[in-house]
Design an enzyme around this catalytic site. Structure first.
Site, PDB file in Angstrom:
ATOM      1  N   ASP A  94      -2.674 -12.070  -2.658  1.00  0.00           N
ATOM      2  CA  ASP A  94      -2.283 -10.649  -2.558  1.00  0.00           C
ATOM      3  C   ASP A  94      -2.521 -10.317  -1.166  1.00  0.00           C
ATOM      4  O   ASP A  94      -2.626  -9.187  -1.012  1.00  0.00           O
ATOM      5  CB  ASP A  94      -2.998  -9.850  -3.570  1.00  0.00           C
ATOM      6  CG  ASP A  94      -2.394  -8.610  -3.941  1.00  0.00           C
ATOM      7  OD1 ASP A  94      -1.059  -8.399  -3.794  1.00  0.00           O
ATOM      8  OD2 ASP A  94      -3.112  -7.671  -4.481  1.00  0.00           O
ATOM      9  N   HIS A 127       2.195  -7.784 -12.299  1.00  0.00           N
ATOM     10  CA  HIS A 127       0.907  -7.111 -11.771  1.00  0.00           C
ATOM     11  C   HIS A 127       0.174  -6.367 -12.936  1.00  0.00           C
ATOM     12  O   HIS A 127       0.643  -5.767 -13.608  1.00  0.00           O
ATOM     13  CB  HIS A 127       1.331  -6.021 -10.722  1.00  0.00           C
ATOM     14  CG  HIS A 127       0.246  -5.019 -10.536  1.00  0.00           C
ATOM     15  ND1 HIS A 127      -0.569  -4.952  -9.279  1.00  0.00           N
ATOM     16  CD2 HIS A 127       0.109  -3.720 -11.211  1.00  0.00           C
ATOM     17  CE1 HIS A 127      -1.327  -3.965  -9.354  1.00  0.00           C
ATOM     18  NE2 HIS A 127      -0.925  -3.267 -10.444  1.00  0.00           N
ATOM     19  N   GLY A 161       0.684  -1.240  -0.055  1.00  0.00           N
ATOM     20  CA  GLY A 161       0.028   0.049  -0.070  1.00  0.00           C
ATOM     21  C   GLY A 161       0.885   1.326   0.171  1.00  0.00           C
ATOM     22  O   GLY A 161       2.054   1.376  -0.459  1.00  0.00           O
TER      23      GLY A 161
HETATM   24 ZN    ZN Z   1      -0.255  -6.333  -7.855  1.00  0.00          ZN
END
Ligand code: ZN
Length: 378
Positions: free
Chosen positions: A284, A194, A67
């Protein structure tokens, strides 16, 4: 030693009721009936009404936390090993994400070592979303060859405003470095990708495999259930032999905005004729679950959990009628094969004793065994 008596064994193919003997960190013997062991020090587990499966392999976890897209207060916590134990996960692959400035590869390797010392099996990727890949030793191939925990590079971001917008040449060079590093070290050298919500979807991976000698299997794209459009692009890639990974961490708002729930995506991919060997699910875990408004501003942030992998497995079997062997394969054998973790993801004599016992009816996790030891979540 541990003797598991008369559990219904899924290896992940169904073997039926068996006794499984574990010695040290290995599976020593699997047989219909090994009789009664009276030896001191043999921990006998009654497997009645339980299924025995390989420990789950979670191919993408932000073990050091992720994050940060909404500022420093939006960084997420690092992985607590208790989450892996309660979720039946015995192998994780850690990765950095958007933030490769305050999150470092040194911290990632340190956390990977910690998880190994706490009894699970942990590996990691060098690099991050960023291109050129940040490394420890100066190059991706050297990181893969010289650092035990590193088995590939990623998750490199494509089709995402947070990525570095790599060109075909950039991606080809990165993949070839990872590929050669993997070949020379006997590791996967996989490139974890990703995939964001950009319209270009998986185009870059097709271009690399069409314009160079890099095979499409060098890439391991994740978040393929992010949207209907990306899901369709993923099916197309998988039918050409590529790998696809569905993300199990989600929430109601993300699903309402068009994400396909991972177990449903698994069922639909199998219906579309994709080989289960090409499909995986990963959690994830510890990533942020960011929600952006139309201007790209972050409006809400939650955290993904490793335990969502097991929940998705249960949902695939119970709600989406995926065969138990197939649902299990997507979180054990398939990721282990893609990651070249040949001791992992299956139950067979001589392999690492990474196992999970689940209630035969509810599929709730009852015990997690990693490298021959029963782990207790504290
Ligand atoms: Zn990702």
């Amino acid at each position: 030693m541990i003797l598991i008596k008369q559990a219904d064994v899924y290896a992940p193919n169904h073997l039926g009721k068996c006794d499984v003997l574990i010695g040290g960190d290995k599976i020593l013997k699997i047989a219909k009936d090994l009789g009664e062991f009276q030896l001191d020090g043999v921990d006998v587990i009654d497997g009645k009404d339980q299924i025995l499966a390989p420990g789950f392999v979670d191919s993408l976890v932000h073990v050091t936390g992720g994050g940060g897209e909404g500022g420093y207060t939006t960084r997420t916590a690092e992985l607590d090993v208790a989450d892996t134990i309660t979720g039946g996960v015995t192998t994780v692959v850690g990765a950095l994400g958007t933030d490769s400035v305050t999150q470092t590869l040194e911290a990632l390797i340190g956390k990977t070592k910690e998880l190994n010392q706490r009894g699970i099996n942990a590996y990691c990727y060098t690099g991050s979303y960023h291109f050129p890949a940040k490394t420890i030793t100066g190059s991706v191939d050297k990181d893969i060859m010289m650092i035990e925990e590193i088995i590939g590079v990623g998750e490199v971001a494509i089709a995402d405003h947070r990525g570095s917008q790599p060109s075909v040449n950039d991606m080809a060079r990165l993949a070839s470095e990872a590929r050669v590093g993997g070949m020379l070290s006997g590791k996967a050298g996989i490139v974890s990708i990703h995939v964001g919500d950009g319209d270009d979807e998986l185009a870059l991976l097709h271009q690399v495999s069409e314009q160079t000698n890099i095979p499409i299997q060098q890439f391991y794209p994740t978040h393929i259930n992010r949207s209907e459009a990306l899901f369709k692009a993923g099916i197309n890639l998988a039918l050409k032999g590529g790998y696809i990974d569905f993300t199990t961490s989600t929430n109601e708002q993300i699903l309402a905005s068009g994400e396909i729930d991972a177990p449903q995506a698994l069922a639909r991919a199998l219906d579309a004729g994709v080989d289960i060997a090409n499909i995986t699910m990963s959690s994830d875990g510890n990533a942020s679950l960011p929600l952006f408004d139309q201007q790209g501003n972050l409006i809400e942030l939650q955290m993904g959990r490793v335990t969502s992998l097991h929940q998705a497995f249960v949902s695939a079997v119970k709600e989406h009628k995926v065969r138990l062997e197939d649902a299990l394969t997507s979180i054990t054998l398939s990721p282990a094969n893609i990651l070249k973790l040949n001791q992992k993801g299956r139950i067979s004599e001589g392999l690492d004793a990474d196992l999970v016992l689940m209630d035969e009816k509810s599929l709730a996790v009852r015990s997690t065994i990693s490298r021959g030891k029963r782990l207790i979540a504290s």
